[in-house]
Design a protein around this motif. Sequence first.
Motif, mmCIF file in Angstrom:
data_model
loop_
_atom_site.group_PDB
_atom_site.id
_atom_site.type_symbol
_atom_site.label_atom_id
_atom_site.label_comp_id
_atom_site.label_asym_id
_atom_site.label_seq_id
_atom_site.Cartn_x
_atom_site.Cartn_y
_atom_site.Cartn_z
ATOM 1 N N GLY B 167 55.954 80.493 47.787
ATOM 2 C CA GLY B 167 57.072 79.539 47.756
ATOM 3 C C GLY B 167 56.638 78.161 48.243
ATOM 4 N N LEU B 168 55.868 78.178 49.318
ATOM 5 C CA LEU B 168 55.385 76.908 49.887
ATOM 6 C C LEU B 168 54.455 76.201 48.905
ATOM 7 C CD1 LEU B 168 55.480 75.264 52.524
ATOM 8 C CD2 LEU B 168 53.398 76.419 53.220
ATOM 9 N N GLY B 169 53.586 76.966 48.274
ATOM 10 C CA GLY B 169 52.671 76.391 47.281
ATOM 11 C C GLY B 169 53.419 75.751 46.128
ATOM 12 N N LEU B 170 54.450 76.452 45.660
ATOM 13 C CA LEU B 170 55.251 75.923 44.545
ATOM 14 C C LEU B 170 55.964 74.637 44.945
ATOM 15 C CD1 LEU B 170 56.301 76.477 41.665
ATOM 16 C CD2 LEU B 170 58.209 77.712 42.687
ATOM 17 N N LEU B 173 53.459 71.769 45.062
ATOM 18 C CA LEU B 173 53.075 71.344 43.708
ATOM 19 C C LEU B 173 54.176 70.503 43.065
ATOM 20 C CD1 LEU B 173 50.587 71.892 41.963
ATOM 21 C CD2 LEU B 173 51.838 73.726 40.869
ATOM 22 N N THR B 174 55.425 70.934 43.238
ATOM 23 C CA THR B 174 56.564 70.192 42.688
ATOM 24 C C THR B 174 56.636 68.793 43.306
ATOM 25 O OG1 THR B 174 57.730 72.283 42.588
ATOM 26 C CG2 THR B 174 59.046 70.306 42.208
ATOM 27 N N ALA B 175 56.457 68.736 44.628
ATOM 28 C CA ALA B 175 56.510 67.442 45.318
ATOM 29 C C ALA B 175 55.402 66.520 44.801
ATOM 30 C CB ALA B 175 56.374 67.647 46.832
ATOM 31 N N LEU B 176 54.215 67.087 44.572
ATOM 32 C CA LEU B 176 53.086 66.303 44.079
ATOM 33 C C LEU B 176 53.382 65.731 42.690
ATOM 34 C CD1 LEU B 176 50.214 65.579 44.986
ATOM 35 C CD2 LEU B 176 49.387 67.538 43.711
ATOM 36 N N PHE B 177 53.952 66.561 41.808
ATOM 37 C CA PHE B 177 54.309 66.083 40.464
ATOM 38 C C PHE B 177 55.337 64.962 40.520
ATOM 39 C CE2 PHE B 177 51.865 68.142 37.454
ATOM 40 C CZ PHE B 177 51.788 69.511 37.642
#
Lengths: 192, 191
Positions: B167-170, B173-177
């Motif tokens: 969940g944290l990884g996702l 990644l979303t924040a980075l995009f």
Amino acid sequence: MHQTDIEIVREVLKGRSEAFRELVARYKKAVYSLCYRMAHNHEEAEDLSQEVFIKVYQNLDKYDQSYKLSTWILKIATNTTIDYLRKKKLDTIPLEEDIESKQDIASAESIFFHQANKKVIEEMIQGLPEEYRLLIILYHQQGLSYKEIAEACNIPMSKVKNRLHRARNILKDELRTIKEEEGQWTAKQVQI
Amino acid sequence: MDCKTSTDLMINYIEKNLDQRQQADLLEHVSNCEECGNEFQLFLELNDMFEELELFEPSSNFEEKIMDSIDHSLYLEKPIKRRIVQPVFISITIYISILLGVSFGRESTFMQWLIIPSVVQQLTWISNIAEKLLIKLMFVVFYTKDILQFLFELLLDMSFGSAAIYGLGLALLTALFIIINTTLIRILKNE
């Protein structure tokens, strides 16, 4: 002892608000001249200038000391005058009409043209679209560099150069028209 | 030099951005080309007019108006010590003074010295209250420590831990995009 701008800012931020008077004294002419040339009204220019300095004081704790204070103050002045003009929806005179009015000026004052230069350049600058007018004022009157203008107006330096170039060409073409009209008027007078 | 190049160089000449060679080439061209010569003359005249642009002065009481409009207390800040320690110290001083003053008025000199244990008793009572408050504060700190310990043990549990990590990884990644997207849009708008 002459204090630098940064020293005065630090004094004010320590709570010595009276020190702000010195900053006002140093920059009031520059700010007022900018506001007046954009608004072309002394009362409105005075109100705008006051608004600028109040904003400067209130945001002094956010001033980044790696930039020149003059550039930062002029940036606030620029934004304030642009917002004011947008709200007031002042329209600049379209170029064609402006040329006609310049012809009238040239006809009436051609004999004393060299003395009327100041008025002519003021009115030519007034006729420019506001974004061009602002750049001419910042560069030629306030003496800012391209980089400082880019920071003050929050636009890329390439845009500053292009717009200044275009503004000068517009003014140069207007000046040519005025001189041609002056020449025609003088020729008429000679015939009479 | 052709006329287009000379026109491009005229502004640079006025801004003193040309080297000696370029200056010489430009001046040679404008002296030989009538049209460019006239153009150059206009630029020089325009530049002279710019230099005569004057600075306007606002009203004589402009500075006074500004100083009357600003909030002079905006950047005044009392340090924490003065805000808390000073009133507490003053309160204690007044309290002890009142105790001593009331007692001195009623008792004989010998009895007056007995006031000191009374004052010490009062101070002891105050320090007992302070101690109780401190214990309550420590309780809150230990309680927080227990909660953190519980969360840590929960994360160590394999199934829950894996789900949390995914969940944290996702989320990262979303924040980075989103950041990349916002930055690109800002760059494109500036151009």
